[in-house]
Design a protein around this motif. Structure first.
Motif, PDB file in Angstrom:
ATOM      1  N   VAL A   1      10.540  19.706  28.515  1.00 57.60           N
ATOM      2  CA  VAL A   1       9.202  20.295  28.613  1.00 57.60           C
ATOM      3  C   VAL A   1       9.299  21.806  28.792  1.00 57.60           C
ATOM      4  O   VAL A   1       8.581  22.567  28.134  1.00 57.60           O
ATOM      5  CB  VAL A   1       8.394  19.636  29.757  1.00 57.60           C
ATOM      6  N   ALA A   2      10.197  22.261  29.659  1.00 58.01           N
ATOM      7  CA  ALA A   2      10.326  23.704  29.915  1.00 58.01           C
ATOM      8  C   ALA A   2      10.750  24.455  28.652  1.00 58.01           C
ATOM      9  O   ALA A   2      10.158  25.483  28.294  1.00 58.01           O
ATOM     10  CB  ALA A   2      11.325  23.953  31.042  1.00 58.01           C
ATOM     11  N   VAL A   3      11.754  23.945  27.960  1.00 51.72           N
ATOM     12  CA  VAL A   3      12.228  24.617  26.735  1.00 51.72           C
ATOM     13  C   VAL A   3      11.158  24.530  25.650  1.00 51.72           C
ATOM     14  O   VAL A   3      10.905  25.512  24.933  1.00 51.72           O
ATOM     15  CB  VAL A   3      13.573  24.032  26.268  1.00 51.72           C
ATOM     16  N   GLY A   4      10.494  23.384  25.530  1.00 50.69           N
ATOM     17  CA  GLY A   4       9.421  23.249  24.554  1.00 50.69           C
ATOM     18  C   GLY A   4       8.294  24.238  24.803  1.00 50.69           C
ATOM     19  O   GLY A   4       7.737  24.814  23.863  1.00 50.69           O
TER      20      GLY A   4
ATOM     21  N   GLY B   1      11.597  20.380  22.400  1.00 49.94           N
ATOM     22  CA  GLY B   1      11.557  19.809  23.742  1.00 49.94           C
ATOM     23  C   GLY B   1      11.981  18.353  23.769  1.00 49.94           C
ATOM     24  O   GLY B   1      12.771  17.935  24.622  1.00 49.94           O
ATOM     25  N   ALA B   2      11.490  17.569  22.812  1.00 47.29           N
ATOM     26  CA  ALA B   2      11.855  16.145  22.751  1.00 47.29           C
ATOM     27  C   ALA B   2      13.329  15.976  22.411  1.00 47.29           C
ATOM     28  O   ALA B   2      14.010  15.103  22.954  1.00 47.29           O
ATOM     29  CB  ALA B   2      10.983  15.435  21.721  1.00 47.29           C
ATOM     30  N   PHE B   3      13.837  16.809  21.511  1.00 47.27           N
ATOM     31  CA  PHE B   3      15.250  16.751  21.140  1.00 47.27           C
ATOM     32  C   PHE B   3      16.129  17.002  22.363  1.00 47.27           C
ATOM     33  O   PHE B   3      17.051  16.242  22.654  1.00 47.27           O
ATOM     34  CB  PHE B   3      15.545  17.774  20.044  1.00 47.27           C
ATOM     35  N   ILE B   4      15.838  18.065  23.083  1.00 48.87           N
ATOM     36  CA  ILE B   4      16.633  18.416  24.258  1.00 48.87           C
ATOM     37  C   ILE B   4      16.510  17.336  25.335  1.00 48.87           C
ATOM     38  O   ILE B   4      17.508  16.947  25.946  1.00 48.87           O
ATOM     39  CB  ILE B   4      16.230  19.806  24.788  1.00 48.87           C
ATOM     40  N   ALA B   5      15.298  16.845  25.558  1.00 49.34           N
ATOM     41  CA  ALA B   5      15.094  15.797  26.565  1.00 49.34           C
ATOM     42  C   ALA B   5      15.912  14.560  26.221  1.00 49.34           C
ATOM     43  O   ALA B   5      16.584  13.991  27.089  1.00 49.34           O
ATOM     44  CB  ALA B   5      13.611  15.451  26.655  1.00 49.34           C
ATOM     45  N   ALA B   6      15.879  14.152  24.958  1.00 48.31           N
ATOM     46  CA  ALA B   6      16.616  12.953  24.545  1.00 48.31           C
ATOM     47  C   ALA B   6      18.125  13.184  24.578  1.00 48.31           C
ATOM     48  O   ALA B   6      18.887  12.261  24.879  1.00 48.31           O
ATOM     49  CB  ALA B   6      16.172  12.525  23.150  1.00 48.31           C
TER      50      ALA B   6
END
Length: 136
Positions: free
Chosen positions: A15-18, A73-78
């Motif tokens: 979320v933060a990076v997104g 954001g989703a890529f990094i989270a996953a």
């Protein structure tokens, strides 16, 4: 590190990076596609009062900001999550979708650009980001 902790950490970092990606694109958007004359992009009232003057091209950069911010954001989270990668990526998509709904209501954007943004920029990009990160 515990897998639950990695899921939570992934969601927070994603979320933060997104948000940073989204904000960065929004900050440069007026240089790429200028707003109509006399609109201050840093003034909510100016945007709200002049949203009717926006043309289709003025919605391109916000859509890209929302879609790319959610995707990254989703890529990094996953990637950070050890398990439940898809759920973590979709969580990021839902988080940004709720923010998009809030912002659309706040600004009073017209139906069609709002619908395109809400339908295509958030949940599909959350899913795609998780898939690109290896989620099944």
């Amino acid at each position: 590190m515990n897998s639950t902790v990695r899921i939570i950490l992934g969601a927070i970092v994603g979320v933060a990076v997104g948000m940073m990606v989204n904000g960065g694109i929004i900050n440069i958007s007026d240089n790429v596609i200028p707003l109509p004359e006399g609109i201050d992009p840093n003034d909510l009232e100016s945007l709200r009062e002049n949203i009717h003057r926006f043309t289709a091209k003025n919605y391109v950069m916000p859509f890209l900001a929302h879609a790319l911010g959610t995707l990254v954001g989703a890529f990094i989270a996953a990637k950070i999550a050890l398990t439940k990668k898809m759920a973590t990526g979709i969580f990021v998509g839902i988080f940004f979708l709720l923010g998009g709904i809030w912002a659309a209501n706040l600004l009073g954007t017209p139906f069609v650009p709002t619908a395109v943004d809400l339908i295509f920029a958030y949940l599909p990009m959350g899913w795609l980001g998780a898939r690109l990160a290896g989620a099944k």
